[in-house]
Scaffold this motif. Structure first.
Motif, PDB file in Angstrom:
ATOM      1  N   GLU A  45       5.874   4.953  -8.527  1.00  0.00           N
ATOM      2  CA  GLU A  45       5.474   4.377  -7.245  1.00  0.00           C
ATOM      3  C   GLU A  45       4.601   3.141  -7.452  1.00  0.00           C
ATOM      4  O   GLU A  45       4.580   2.238  -6.609  1.00  0.00           O
ATOM      5  CB  GLU A  45       4.746   5.412  -6.397  1.00  0.00           C
ATOM      6  CG  GLU A  45       4.594   5.035  -4.933  1.00  0.00           C
ATOM      7  CD  GLU A  45       5.916   4.988  -4.156  1.00  0.00           C
ATOM      8  OE1 GLU A  45       5.909   4.488  -3.019  1.00  0.00           O
ATOM      9  OE2 GLU A  45       6.964   5.435  -4.697  1.00  0.00           O
ATOM     10  N   LEU A  46       3.930   3.067  -8.577  1.00  0.00           N
ATOM     11  CA  LEU A  46       3.092   1.896  -8.856  1.00  0.00           C
ATOM     12  C   LEU A  46       3.922   0.634  -9.079  1.00  0.00           C
ATOM     13  O   LEU A  46       3.384  -0.473  -9.030  1.00  0.00           O
ATOM     14  CB  LEU A  46       2.216   2.167 -10.078  1.00  0.00           C
ATOM     15  CG  LEU A  46       1.146   3.251  -9.917  1.00  0.00           C
ATOM     16  CD1 LEU A  46       0.408   3.457 -11.237  1.00  0.00           C
ATOM     17  CD2 LEU A  46       0.160   2.894  -8.807  1.00  0.00           C
ATOM     18  N   THR A  47       5.222   0.787  -9.301  1.00  0.00           N
ATOM     19  CA  THR A  47       6.076  -0.383  -9.531  1.00  0.00           C
ATOM     20  C   THR A  47       6.219  -1.249  -8.288  1.00  0.00           C
ATOM     21  O   THR A  47       6.691  -2.387  -8.388  1.00  0.00           O
ATOM     22  CB  THR A  47       7.476   0.046 -10.009  1.00  0.00           C
ATOM     23  OG1 THR A  47       8.107   0.818  -8.985  1.00  0.00           O
ATOM     24  CG2 THR A  47       7.384   0.873 -11.284  1.00  0.00           C
ATOM     25  N   VAL A  51      -2.544   8.650 -12.798  1.00  0.00           N
ATOM     26  CA  VAL A  51      -1.096   8.473 -12.830  1.00  0.00           C
ATOM     27  C   VAL A  51      -0.415   9.653 -13.521  1.00  0.00           C
ATOM     28  O   VAL A  51      -0.813  10.071 -14.618  1.00  0.00           O
ATOM     29  CB  VAL A  51      -0.732   7.155 -13.553  1.00  0.00           C
ATOM     30  CG1 VAL A  51       0.768   6.926 -13.515  1.00  0.00           C
ATOM     31  CG2 VAL A  51      -1.464   5.981 -12.883  1.00  0.00           C
ATOM     32  N   TYR A 109      -6.588   5.174  -9.575  1.00  0.00           N
ATOM     33  CA  TYR A 109      -5.324   5.895  -9.710  1.00  0.00           C
ATOM     34  C   TYR A 109      -5.354   6.843 -10.908  1.00  0.00           C
ATOM     35  O   TYR A 109      -5.741   6.461 -12.015  1.00  0.00           O
ATOM     36  CB  TYR A 109      -4.159   4.920  -9.869  1.00  0.00           C
ATOM     37  CG  TYR A 109      -3.840   4.141  -8.618  1.00  0.00           C
ATOM     38  CD1 TYR A 109      -3.484   4.794  -7.441  1.00  0.00           C
ATOM     39  CD2 TYR A 109      -3.890   2.745  -8.607  1.00  0.00           C
ATOM     40  CE1 TYR A 109      -3.182   4.083  -6.297  1.00  0.00           C
ATOM     41  CE2 TYR A 109      -3.594   2.031  -7.458  1.00  0.00           C
ATOM     42  CZ  TYR A 109      -3.249   2.706  -6.306  1.00  0.00           C
ATOM     43  OH  TYR A 109      -2.956   1.996  -5.170  1.00  0.00           O
ATOM     44  N   ARG A 155      -0.873  -1.040  -0.649  1.00  0.00           N
ATOM     45  CA  ARG A 155      -0.503  -1.378  -2.030  1.00  0.00           C
ATOM     46  C   ARG A 155      -1.706  -1.955  -2.775  1.00  0.00           C
ATOM     47  O   ARG A 155      -1.642  -3.027  -3.341  1.00  0.00           O
ATOM     48  CB  ARG A 155       0.654  -2.363  -2.019  1.00  0.00           C
ATOM     49  CG  ARG A 155       1.934  -1.826  -1.378  1.00  0.00           C
ATOM     50  CD  ARG A 155       3.046  -2.852  -1.351  1.00  0.00           C
ATOM     51  NE  ARG A 155       2.820  -3.888  -0.339  1.00  0.00           N
ATOM     52  CZ  ARG A 155       2.427  -5.113  -0.583  1.00  0.00           C
ATOM     53  NH1 ARG A 155       2.216  -5.514  -1.824  1.00  0.00           N
ATOM     54  NH2 ARG A 155       2.235  -5.981   0.402  1.00  0.00           N
ATOM     55  N   LYS A 214      -4.411  -2.425  -5.647  1.00  0.00           N
ATOM     56  CA  LYS A 214      -4.435  -2.245  -7.105  1.00  0.00           C
ATOM     57  C   LYS A 214      -5.757  -1.675  -7.619  1.00  0.00           C
ATOM     58  O   LYS A 214      -5.813  -1.138  -8.714  1.00  0.00           O
ATOM     59  CB  LYS A 214      -4.155  -3.583  -7.792  1.00  0.00           C
ATOM     60  CG  LYS A 214      -2.730  -4.086  -7.566  1.00  0.00           C
ATOM     61  CD  LYS A 214      -2.477  -5.367  -8.338  1.00  0.00           C
ATOM     62  CE  LYS A 214      -1.036  -5.835  -8.149  1.00  0.00           C
ATOM     63  NZ  LYS A 214      -0.750  -7.078  -8.894  1.00  0.00           N
ATOM     64  N   HIS A 220       3.561   8.601  -1.426  1.00  0.00           N
ATOM     65  CA  HIS A 220       4.217   7.317  -1.666  1.00  0.00           C
ATOM     66  C   HIS A 220       3.474   6.273  -0.850  1.00  0.00           C
ATOM     67  O   HIS A 220       2.564   6.608  -0.081  1.00  0.00           O
ATOM     68  CB  HIS A 220       5.713   7.353  -1.347  1.00  0.00           C
ATOM     69  CG  HIS A 220       6.084   7.675   0.074  1.00  0.00           C
ATOM     70  ND1 HIS A 220       5.654   8.801   0.733  1.00  0.00           N
ATOM     71  CD2 HIS A 220       6.860   6.997   0.977  1.00  0.00           C
ATOM     72  CE1 HIS A 220       6.148   8.820   1.958  1.00  0.00           C
ATOM     73  NE2 HIS A 220       6.867   7.735   2.144  1.00  0.00           N
ATOM     74  N   PHE A 221       3.863   5.013  -1.004  1.00  0.00           N
ATOM     75  CA  PHE A 221       3.076   3.912  -0.439  1.00  0.00           C
ATOM     76  C   PHE A 221       3.736   3.249   0.767  1.00  0.00           C
ATOM     77  O   PHE A 221       3.478   2.072   1.034  1.00  0.00           O
ATOM     78  CB  PHE A 221       2.793   2.863  -1.511  1.00  0.00           C
ATOM     79  CG  PHE A 221       1.863   3.325  -2.598  1.00  0.00           C
ATOM     80  CD1 PHE A 221       0.855   4.241  -2.343  1.00  0.00           C
ATOM     81  CD2 PHE A 221       1.990   2.825  -3.892  1.00  0.00           C
ATOM     82  CE1 PHE A 221      -0.003   4.663  -3.343  1.00  0.00           C
ATOM     83  CE2 PHE A 221       1.130   3.238  -4.907  1.00  0.00           C
ATOM     84  CZ  PHE A 221       0.130   4.158  -4.629  1.00  0.00           C
ATOM     85  N   GLN A 224       3.913   7.546 -11.456  1.00  0.00           N
ATOM     86  CA  GLN A 224       3.972   6.274 -12.170  1.00  0.00           C
ATOM     87  C   GLN A 224       4.971   5.308 -11.540  1.00  0.00           C
ATOM     88  O   GLN A 224       4.696   4.114 -11.407  1.00  0.00           O
ATOM     89  CB  GLN A 224       4.342   6.538 -13.633  1.00  0.00           C
ATOM     90  CG  GLN A 224       4.434   5.297 -14.492  1.00  0.00           C
ATOM     91  CD  GLN A 224       4.696   5.637 -15.958  1.00  0.00           C
ATOM     92  OE1 GLN A 224       4.255   6.668 -16.442  1.00  0.00           O
ATOM     93  NE2 GLN A 224       5.414   4.768 -16.637  1.00  0.00           N
ATOM     94  N   VAL A 243      -0.955   9.731  -8.154  1.00  0.00           N
ATOM     95  CA  VAL A 243       0.265   9.030  -7.773  1.00  0.00           C
ATOM     96  C   VAL A 243       1.259   9.081  -8.919  1.00  0.00           C
ATOM     97  O   VAL A 243       0.884   9.142 -10.096  1.00  0.00           O
ATOM     98  CB  VAL A 243      -0.060   7.567  -7.385  1.00  0.00           C
ATOM     99  CG1 VAL A 243      -0.620   6.796  -8.579  1.00  0.00           C
ATOM    100  CG2 VAL A 243       1.145   6.854  -6.799  1.00  0.00           C
ATOM    101  N   LEU A 261       3.684  -2.149  -6.181  1.00  0.00           N
ATOM    102  CA  LEU A 261       2.418  -2.705  -5.710  1.00  0.00           C
ATOM    103  C   LEU A 261       2.495  -4.193  -5.389  1.00  0.00           C
ATOM    104  O   LEU A 261       1.726  -4.698  -4.571  1.00  0.00           O
ATOM    105  CB  LEU A 261       1.310  -2.442  -6.738  1.00  0.00           C
ATOM    106  CG  LEU A 261       0.831  -0.994  -6.866  1.00  0.00           C
ATOM    107  CD1 LEU A 261      -0.291  -0.900  -7.891  1.00  0.00           C
ATOM    108  CD2 LEU A 261       0.373  -0.434  -5.523  1.00  0.00           C
TER     109      LEU A 261
END
Length: 259
Positions: A136-138, A159, A157, A151, A153, A111-112, A134, A132, A140
């Protein structure tokens, strides 16, 4: 990406600094006003495999380097202190094992948060695959979630969405709740059998054994994820390694010892 029959020769645990956190983070039953601070060890995990080295998490963001008062003047002042020294920068952690960031074949990002993904910038130039979830990318674009270094971009990645069998001996377990796309890792090592890296799906043994509730973005989902890793641990007779357990950290094998 990896051989299906990849062998995990060794699982190394590399200490990467520590935090001092309000006890509430580990046991929300105590209430946020509880003033006690607990020691919170931090580690990264390095897999020596037949396909090359795999890294699980990348440690502290460097905004914490010799700066435990980073959160002074914020809502987290007095609740959270991060203790990072020069030795805890990711290149120096890897150097202990004779490696550089460019040697890593794959990064598994659980996780980030700021203590688990701070070394991610070292994989921008190398474009090392970063696996990672999907969801968790929300986060960024969420400036309140973690420092910018966590975070990024532009990383390469890879996904996934949900549980994912990376190869015969490494399985990613979707364990959201602590964060939107948190994941734990089940590893079958050549010398020690199954090990489950709970990461922050169980911060301590009390969370894991006694279902003590801990700080999570979604406590109900986190409780379901905890049940999931409890069942997987029992199914595989796995050794669970908790995310930030001071007592376990004192007795666990750390580099150059291995599982």
């Amino acid at each position: 990406m990896l051989s299906k029959d990849l062998i995990v020769n060794k699982l190394y645990i590399i200490p990467a600094g520590h935090g001092m956190l309000k006890e509430f983070f580990f046991n929300t039953n105590l209430g946020a006003d509880n003033p006690e601070l607990l020691y919170s060890p931090l580690c990264i995990y390095l897999l020596d495999t037949s396909d090359g080295p795999i890294l699980i998490d990348t440690g502290f963001a460097e905004v914490f380097l010799n700066n435990p008062d980073f959160y002074k003047g914020t809502p987290l002042e007095g609740a959270l202190y991060m203790y990072m020294e020069e030795d805890h920068r990711l290149p120096n952690l890897l150097k202990r094992a004779g490696l550089q960031p460019k040697d890593i074949k794959l990064v598994i990002a659980t996780h980030f948060h700021s203590d688990h993904s701070g070394g991610n910038p070292y994989f921008l130039e190398t474009q090392t695959p970063v696996l990672v979830q999907q969801n968790e990318l929300t986060i960024l674009d969420d400036e309140n979630y973690s420092p910018p270094a966590c975070r990024i971009k532009g990383l390469n990645y890879q996904v996934i969405d949900g549980d994912y069998q990376l190869c015969d001996n490494i399985r990613l377990i979707s364990t959201p709740g602590h964060s939107p796309g948190h994941q734990s890792v089940l590893i079958n090592t050549a010398s020690s059998g199954y090990v489950l890296l709970c990461i922050d799906a169980a911060l301590t043994e009390a969370n894991f054994r006694n279902n003590v509730p801990y700080s999570a973005a979604d406590p109900e989902v986190a409780a379901e994820s905890l049940k999931k890793i409890q069942a997987i641990t029992a199914e595989h007779n796995a050794f669970p390694i908790f995310g930030h357990d001071e007592k376990q950290a004192k007795g666990i094998k750390v580099y150059p010892e291995f599982y």
